[in-house]
Design a protein around this motif. Structure first.
Motif, PDB file in Angstrom:
ATOM      1  N   SER A 151      37.437  26.870  45.099  1.00  0.00           N
ATOM      2  CA  SER A 151      36.400  27.813  45.519  1.00  0.00           C
ATOM      3  C   SER A 151      36.933  28.780  46.558  1.00  0.00           C
ATOM      4  O   SER A 151      36.503  29.924  46.634  1.00  0.00           O
ATOM      5  CB  SER A 151      35.219  27.038  46.091  1.00  0.00           C
ATOM      6  N   CYS A 152      37.884  28.311  47.355  1.00  0.00           N
ATOM      7  CA  CYS A 152      38.429  29.171  48.406  1.00  0.00           C
ATOM      8  C   CYS A 152      39.572  30.021  47.870  1.00  0.00           C
ATOM      9  O   CYS A 152      39.665  31.214  48.163  1.00  0.00           O
ATOM     10  CB  CYS A 152      38.907  28.317  49.573  1.00  0.00           C
ATOM     11  N   THR A 153      40.438  29.404  47.061  1.00  0.00           N
ATOM     12  CA  THR A 153      41.628  30.153  46.635  1.00  0.00           C
ATOM     13  C   THR A 153      41.267  31.316  45.726  1.00  0.00           C
ATOM     14  O   THR A 153      41.952  32.328  45.720  1.00  0.00           O
ATOM     15  CB  THR A 153      42.620  29.240  45.895  1.00  0.00           C
ATOM     16  N   ILE A 154      40.201  31.161  44.947  1.00  0.00           N
ATOM     17  CA  ILE A 154      39.868  32.230  44.007  1.00  0.00           C
ATOM     18  C   ILE A 154      39.081  33.333  44.696  1.00  0.00           C
ATOM     19  O   ILE A 154      39.389  34.508  44.590  1.00  0.00           O
ATOM     20  CB  ILE A 154      39.091  31.646  42.806  1.00  0.00           C
ATOM     21  N   LYS A 155      38.096  32.912  45.479  1.00  0.00           N
ATOM     22  CA  LYS A 155      37.229  33.907  46.110  1.00  0.00           C
ATOM     23  C   LYS A 155      37.904  34.583  47.289  1.00  0.00           C
ATOM     24  O   LYS A 155      37.877  35.796  47.434  1.00  0.00           O
ATOM     25  CB  LYS A 155      35.937  33.224  46.573  1.00  0.00           C
TER      26      LYS A 155
ATOM     27  N   VAL B  75      41.989  33.885  53.151  1.00  0.00           N
ATOM     28  CA  VAL B  75      41.759  32.790  54.095  1.00  0.00           C
ATOM     29  C   VAL B  75      42.851  31.750  53.938  1.00  0.00           C
ATOM     30  O   VAL B  75      43.442  31.286  54.910  1.00  0.00           O
ATOM     31  CB  VAL B  75      40.364  32.175  53.855  1.00  0.00           C
ATOM     32  N   THR B  76      43.158  31.407  52.694  1.00  0.00           N
ATOM     33  CA  THR B  76      44.203  30.428  52.434  1.00  0.00           C
ATOM     34  C   THR B  76      45.525  30.895  53.021  1.00  0.00           C
ATOM     35  O   THR B  76      46.230  30.141  53.688  1.00  0.00           O
ATOM     36  CB  THR B  76      44.341  30.223  50.918  1.00  0.00           C
TER      37      THR B  76
ATOM     38  N   LEU C 192      51.032  24.789  43.899  1.00  0.00           N
ATOM     39  CA  LEU C 192      51.856  25.641  43.031  1.00  0.00           C
ATOM     40  C   LEU C 192      50.995  26.667  42.299  1.00  0.00           C
ATOM     41  O   LEU C 192      51.412  27.818  42.136  1.00  0.00           O
ATOM     42  CB  LEU C 192      52.631  24.774  42.044  1.00  0.00           C
ATOM     43  N   ASN C 193      49.820  26.238  41.868  1.00  0.00           N
ATOM     44  CA  ASN C 193      48.925  27.186  41.197  1.00  0.00           C
ATOM     45  C   ASN C 193      48.638  28.386  42.084  1.00  0.00           C
ATOM     46  O   ASN C 193      48.671  29.529  41.655  1.00  0.00           O
ATOM     47  CB  ASN C 193      47.593  26.510  40.871  1.00  0.00           C
ATOM     48  N   PHE C 194      48.365  28.084  43.354  1.00  0.00           N
ATOM     49  CA  PHE C 194      48.048  29.166  44.293  1.00  0.00           C
ATOM     50  C   PHE C 194      49.246  30.087  44.470  1.00  0.00           C
ATOM     51  O   PHE C 194      49.119  31.311  44.493  1.00  0.00           O
ATOM     52  CB  PHE C 194      47.622  28.581  45.640  1.00  0.00           C
ATOM     53  N   LEU C 195      50.431  29.469  44.572  1.00  0.00           N
ATOM     54  CA  LEU C 195      51.634  30.284  44.763  1.00  0.00           C
ATOM     55  C   LEU C 195      51.858  31.187  43.556  1.00  0.00           C
ATOM     56  O   LEU C 195      52.161  32.364  43.690  1.00  0.00           O
ATOM     57  CB  LEU C 195      52.846  29.379  44.982  1.00  0.00           C
ATOM     58  N   ILE C 196      51.696  30.609  42.357  1.00  0.00           N
ATOM     59  CA  ILE C 196      51.937  31.392  41.143  1.00  0.00           C
ATOM     60  C   ILE C 196      50.975  32.561  41.072  1.00  0.00           C
ATOM     61  O   ILE C 196      51.346  33.684  40.727  1.00  0.00           O
ATOM     62  CB  ILE C 196      51.803  30.482  39.901  1.00  0.00           C
ATOM     63  N   ARG C 197      49.759  32.298  41.472  1.00  0.00           N
ATOM     64  CA  ARG C 197      48.746  33.343  41.348  1.00  0.00           C
ATOM     65  C   ARG C 197      48.976  34.483  42.343  1.00  0.00           C
ATOM     66  O   ARG C 197      48.740  35.646  42.046  1.00  0.00           O
ATOM     67  CB  ARG C 197      47.369  32.732  41.593  1.00  0.00           C
TER      68      ARG C 197
END
Lengths: 835, 495
Positions: free
Chosen positions: B365-369, B373-374, B403-408
């Motif tokens: 919810s945080c990483t996408i929106k 912040v992340t 890793l998902n967050f990094l890739i994105r």
């Protein structure tokens, strides 16, 4: 020249946290060392009530006299122990020991002797000795022969502690704890394992404290542990327990007055209270701002105080609530911003706490406030790369403040942020207006505002090592929903991709000078066009400034290889140059003078000159022994008339400079003035009233009565007229003789102005009077103004001939002078009353 | 002492359109419903909600123009290509009145404020005023010298109306004087005119311009707006009168604020716009386009979210308790600082629970929106020197989340500097365990591919920059004078 030389004086900012502070017996005063002085602060008002002056070197220890708690012992590097009456600020006695004294201890059992730490033979072997103090009526006395108590101790007073009943003294050093018993006259020594394995590698002792009632010694260690030793009178049967919360070394320990709890502090800047010396029951007071250096407990037990690395003492109540903060000049390891003067408050502005700008009042040697620039939680941990505040500048008469902060962890990874703060009149502080992340690709080397009229758009120039300078202007950012303004980049300039090292606006803001390594470029500030370039091929330009007032056609530049150049902007040619390794160059904002400090073999030398003449006006050799880092001219509120020709440059502004060891120095032509003002004396008297609930009922009446009494006393006081302050007299003496009217005309005027004081009793008010009384003065003086006027109006029609008219004119003139004098006095005094 | 300072969340300037109250209001329309109007000689009436015509008038011999409701909504008038003007009752089918008199196509008709007259303008350069009760022509104005294509009657004064013509003028007529009282020169063929409800301001559209005139000052030009890049064809006022809408052949509808005349919002359509209308309370916006499509947008109704059962809150008087107490003379005032609300991750950071704080901001919810912040928390952890500790010791599921967050986000320039550092730490920590989980391995390969792609991309960019630099260098040599060489070069490079 030698006779007229100004003295270099230290102007405050000495370290308050060098040694433990000492509370008076009734906890009303806090005494602490401060350079060569001992300062007495009130714990309730945070005001400095006395400065005990007398030592000629750093004061290294203070203790209350255990036999008379209204007296204070102090020792210093100058080898003397002095006894003071700290309530009245009087020196009672001086005992000469003869050695450099590093620490001072007292206890009640040893009635007429004190304990000091000295080093006798080798430079790092320190001994604790007891020094008998002879009972003589004379002021100066030779102390008795010192008697050795403990050898090979640490010079820090934190590493020595006396047992509560005075039976033993404990000292720690490296890996051992030694305890000397006065009765047995024997020393026990306890050693901790110091093996190379990781577990015990940081077992070093850092501090020691003794329980006031029981036989218990607490020691702090480098790995953050606290050990409580018991049964240490037998070298084999001793036991210890461990308390562990700190993750870095324990800086100081203290037992509460009753011994029920133990206080500890360290680099985490958290005060920990261990109740009943148990691991489970601990209380914290976090975020104290900086490393806790010392903890002191009041003998009455109601207060305690912590001294911090950022030159601050916090007085804390028994329920761990901070109740007062005594803040001196924060001494940061590196003052990157340099010295500035806030145009509004005339306060000195420089780096303070990490990520803060401190506003420091030079008059009262007190920090006014801290402006949080970085606005991030400060994690106090060694080895962390913190965000540094590197540059700051005031602009537009103090309406704007620009700051640059940076953080560089690795090469090539630079976080830069520029912030622009607008002065808010309502809150009387700076509010963040614009935040620019990464304004440049490399470090910002200089920052300056255009000094221009209020009608112009505020303009800021930043120069950076990435070879560019950028011009930022305030732009309107409002739309139909709100009004807003923000800063945007207006122009980017560069010169052959050289690093921009300095930038500077001319006084009227029409020209901008930017130095690119060895070259100085001049830009038109309206069109941002390159006008001309100067290049002297004498190394990188380190300092750059325009001349002021009549010398505004000159540009000064100082290079790294030790050349000072002055260019004429009208002819675009070099006017003069000289060999001078300038480390600080500062123009006086109020006059044409420029002060340059150069490093030489004997220390630093000061040269004051005008750009129009290559010959210095004033030279003073070796103003201090170390390098001068920063300097600034602080405009005086009232121009001073210094008699000496050579010191003319100090008339309108005062020059302050900061040395490599962070001492703030200035020039003074006068003898050291009495710092203690009657207001603080009055404060002292008022404070003796106990603050009981009855105080709130009765105190007010008493105060009112006191004020009335004061007023009456003032009325009775008679003061002789002083000739210096009267403007009529000074005008008479300073006006050229050929423009003066005839002596016959002036005579009566002159006499009248001298008689003024007896005519108007209100005019003899001393400047230190409280505001209330000044109000009264104003009223009475206005009444008096009115009275002679009526008389005069009544008298005028009577006089018919010319002689009477002339007399009336005279009278009028003297009345004018009188009025002016009153006005002037009011202006002069207001600044005394306001702070 | 000073309280905990929350982590500063780096904000980035939002590129493109700013989000304002207006964009929210005008964006609040549901997706458009497009459908075709079949016959050109018919008038269809559509219901508010149904997409089907509920009534059709088809008594025209040729194309019908400018159907207009009377203020009370009971009568409808329309002009036609053959020069006739027909008046309909909404309930009936056959025309109530037929006004014959124009010789050419009638493009504009309107009711006057007294409801009993109709104004019409036609291609025969005339403007006529008709009486409804006895269907007679009252007045004819022949002042225009070209087609009259638009008109508007005053809402307050029954005697006043304005017409715009292709002869570039807008004229205001008074029926009491038999001639125009004000005439303003628009400069282009006038396509549309509009009177403000107060009648004091007149808006005319023609060419690429929308002009606002102050009629009370005798037709003084107040403001000229040039926001379209093709001819403006239609104008409309919002029901509150606060906003003005203009439609144009450039397929855009622009919304202006009528106080500042600045564009506050803009709609895009598929084809050039010919006509535009707003329903009462701005509920519906209807746009007719050149490709024969009628676009209808309904606005979503606001504030209907109260239906959820809410937790009972403390009563109002709890909050105002003691607020209006007047301080007495002898009272001692004690100020209690208001409690600061901290975000959950801030609470964790305050208590040095670093891994937990990182877990919190790695929630989907945080990483996408709010990825910023992340990133800010990762930056804060690295500032505290504990990022490696926070990233270490994660299981397969948790590390794949990182890793998902990094890739994105790794390739986004605003986050790159922080995330590259984090990616390096992750690779350092988890290198020994690589090959144990196919899921994580796949993510690592994906990351590797991403980095390679980014490097190629940067290379290409550098090549382009080099080429451009060469071009600029040759250009400056031609223009430059020796004195200002450095300056010119800069101006080019900084573009």
């Amino acid at each position: 020249m030698e006779a007229a030389a100004a003295r270099v004086v230290r102007c405050g900012g000495s370290e308050l946290s060098l040694r433990r502070a000492v509370f008076s017996a009734d906890s009303r005063y806090l005494l602490c060392v401060s350079g060569d002085f001992v300062k007495v602060y009130s714990t309730a008002t945070e005001e400095c009530v006395h400065v005990l002056q007398g030592h000629r070197d750093l004061v290294t220890g203070i203790q209350l006299n255990p036999n008379n708690h209204l007296q204070l012992y102090s020792c210093s590097f100058d080898g003397t122990i002095k006894l003071w009456d700290y309530l009245d600020g009087i020196l009672i006695k001086t005992f000469t020991v003869g050695h450099k004294l590093h620490a001072l201890f007292t206890h009640a059992r040893a009635e007429d002797s004190v304990f000091v730490t000295i080093n006798k033979e080798k430079p790092d072997v320190f001994q604790l000795v007891s020094v008998p103090l002879p009972r003589t009526p004379r002021q100066d006395a030779e102390a008795g022969e010192p008697r050795l108590v403990l050898d090979c101790i640490s010079p820090s007073p934190k590493c020595v502690a006396f047992g509560g009943q005075g039976d033993y003294v404990a000292a720690v050093r490296d890996f051992y704890l030694s305890v000397y018993f006065f009765r047995k006259k024997a020393t026990s020594r306890f050693t901790l394992s110091s093996s190379e394995n990781r577990k015990h590698a940081k077992n070093n002792f850092t501090c020691v404290a003794c329980h006031p009632k029981e036989d218990c010694i607490a020691t702090g260690h480098k790995d953050g542990k606290i050990r409580l030793w018991r049964g240490f009178d037998d070298e084999r049967k001793y036991t210890y327990t461990c308390l562990h919360w700190h993750h870095d070394l324990v800086m100081d320990l203290a037992f509460s007055a009753t011994g029920s709890s133990l206080l500890s502090g360290g680099r985490e800047s958290v005060l920990v209270e261990w109740r009943d010396a148990a691991e489970k029951t601990k209380e914290f007071l976090p975020r104290l701002g900086a490393t806790i250096e010392h903890i002191a407990v009041a003998p009455a037990g109601d207060l305690l105080c912590t001294s911090h690395a950022d030159n601050k003492i916090i007085v804390i109540g028994r329920n761990l609530e901070a109740c007062a903060v005594i803040q001196g000049l924060v001494r940061d390891s590196s003052v990157l911003t340099g010295l500035m003067v806030d145009p509004r408050t005339k306060a000195l502005v420089l780096n303070g706490k990490p990520g803060h700008l401190q506003f420091y009042s030079l008059q009262s040697d007190k920090q006014l406030y801290n402006l949080d620039i970085v606005q991030q939680e400060y994690i106090n941990d060694c080895g962390l790369v913190q965000i540094e505040l590197t540059k700051a500048a005031f602009g537009c008469f103090g309406a704007w403040l620009a700051t640059v902060e940076q953080r560089q962890e690795k090469e090539g990874e630079l976080e830069l942020q520029m912030k622009l703060w607008a002065y808010n009149k309502k809150t009387q502080g700076f509010l963040l207006n614009t935040k620019v992340s990464a304004p440049h690709e490399d470090r910002v080397t200089a920052l300056c505002f255009r000094s221009a009229d209020k009608s112009d758009v505020p303009t800021l120039v930043t120069a950076s090592r990435d070879g560019r300078f950028k011009v930022w202007v305030l732009a309107d950012d409002s739309d139909i929903y709100r009004k807003a303004e923000g800063w945007t980049c207006d122009f980017v300039g560069s010169y052959h991709k050289y690093q921009a090292t300095n930038c500077c606006f001319s006084e009227d803001g029409s020209l901008l000078a930017v130095s690119f390594e060895e070259t100085v470029t001049i830009w038109e500030s309206d069109t941002w066009e390159l006008r001309c370039t100067f290049c002297q091929r004498a190394g990188r330009v380190r300092h750059l400034c325009f001349g002021r007032l009549t010398c505004s056609k000159y540009l000064l530049g100082a290079t790294e290889s030790g050349t000072l150049c002055c260019w004429n902007l009208l002819s675009c040619a070099l006017e003069w140059s000289t060999k001078l390794g300038v480390s600080v160059m500062e123009p006086d904002p109020r006059s044409e003078h420029v002060a340059a400090v150069a490093r030489s073999s004997g220390g630093s030398d000061l040269f004051v000159f005008k750009p129009s003449e290559p010959r210095p006006l004033y030279v003073q050799r070796s103003i201090c022994s170390e390098e001068v880092r920063w300097g600034v001219f602080v405009p005086r509120d009232v121009p001073e008339a210094l008699a000496s020709e050579a010191l003319q440059w100090l008339n309108r502004s005062q020059f302050y400079f900061l040395t490599a060891s962070q001492s703030l120095l200035t020039f003074s032509s006068k003898s050291p003035e009495e710092k203690l003002t009657p207001t603080s004396k009055q404060l002292l008297a008022e404070e003796s009233l106990p603050a009981t609930p009855f105080y709130f009922l009765l105190g007010r009446h008493r105060q009112q009565r006191g004020e009335q009494a004061d007023g009456a006393a003032d009325g009775e006081r008679v003061q002789l007229p002083t000739t210096e302050g009267v403007p009529a007299v000074s005008e008479l003496l300073h006006t050229p003789a050929h423009v003066l009217p005839s002596a016959a005309f002036l005579c009566s005027l002159f006499i009248n102005s001298l008689l003024l004081a007896t005519e108007a009793p209100s005019a003899e008010e001393t400047p230190e009077d409280a505001e209330m009384e000044e109000e009264g003065e104003r009223d009475s003086s206005e009444e008096e103004d009115a009275a002679p006027e009526q008389a005069q109006q009544a008298g005028l029609p009577d006089g018919g001939d010319g002689g009477d008219e002339a007399e009336a004119l005279q009278q009028q003139l003297s009345k004018c002078a009188e009025k002016e004098l009153r006005k002037l006095r009011r202006v002069d005094y207001s600044w005394v009353a306001v702070p | 002492m000073a309280g905990y300072k929350p982590v500063a969340i780096q904000t980035y300037p939002i590129l493109g359109e700013k989000i304002t109250q207006d964009t929210l209001y005008w964006n609040n329309y549901k997706p458009p419903y497009n459908y075709a109007v079949t016959a050109s000689s018919r008038i269809h009436i559509y219901g508010r909600y149904s997409q089907e015509p509920i009534k059709t008038f088809s008594r025209f011999k040729d194309t019908a123009y400018c159907a207009t409701y009377r203020q009370d909504g009971r009568l409808l008038v329309a002009g036609s290509e053959d020069g006739g003007v027909q008046l309909f009752d909404i309930t009936g089918r056959a025309p109530l009145r037929q006004f014959e008199g124009h010789t050419k196509a009638v493009h504009t008709v309107d009711f006057t404020a007294d409801k009993y007259h109709v104004v019409s303008g036609a291609d025969d350069y005339t403007v006529k005023l008709w009486d409804i009760p006895n269907s007679k022509e009252i007045l004819t104005f022949k002042e225009h010298s070209d087609y009259v294509r638009c008109g508007c009657a005053s809402r307050l004064n029954p005697d006043l109306f304005v017409t715009g013509s292709y002869d570039h003028t807008v004229k205001m007529f008074d029926t009491r004087t038999n001639k125009s009282v004000v005439s303003v020169e628009h400069g282009q063929p006038v396509e549309s005119v509009l009177l403000f409800p107060s009648g004091g301001l007149l808006v005319s559209a023609g060419g690429r311009y929308v002009k606002v005139w102050d009629m009370l000052k005798g037709g003084q030009l107040l403001v000229s707006l040039k926001n379209h890049h093709k001819t403006v064809t239609c104008l409309c006022l919002s029901s509150s009168g606060q906003r003005l809408l203009s439609g144009s052949l450039d397929r855009k509808v622009k919304v202006y604020s009528t106080t500042s005349y600045k564009v506050v919002h803009s709609f895009d359509y598929a084809a050039s716009i010919l006509s535009l209308a707003l329903a009462h309370e701005d509920e519906t916006i209807v746009v007719g386009m050149t490709n024969g499509i009628l676009s209808v947008k309904h606005r979503k109704s606001e504030a209907k979210k109260d239906s959820l059962p809410r937790r009972r809150r403390p009563a109002y008087r709890t909050f105002i308790k003691g607020k209006n107490y007047i301080r007495q003379k002898d009272d001692i005032l004690i100020n209690r600082p208001s409690k600061k609300h901290l975000e959950l991750y801030d609470r964790d950071l305050k208590n040095f629970r670093i891994s937990k704080a990182l877990d919190r901001v790695l929630e989907p919810s945080c990483t996408i929106k709010t990825p910023e912040v992340t990133v800010s928390i990762i930056k804060e952890l690295s500032r505290r020197g504990v990022l490696a500790n926070a990233l270490a010791g994660r299981d397969e599921k948790e590390i794949s989340r990182v890793l998902n967050f990094l890739i994105r986000n790794l390739s986004q320039p605003r986050f790159a500097s922080v995330l590259i550092n984090a990616a390096e730490i992750v690779i350092d920590i988890y290198l020994p365990v690589i090959g144990q989980s196919p899921v994580v391995d796949k993510k690592f390969l994906l990351l590797q591919g991403l980095v390679e792609k980014e490097i190629d991309y940067q290379k290409e960019l550098l090549e382009t920059m080099g080429m451009m630099g060469m071009l600029f260098a040759t250009m400056t040599r031609k223009e430059s004078t020796p004195a200002s060489d450095g300056l010119l070069e800069n101006k080019r490079i900084e573009f």
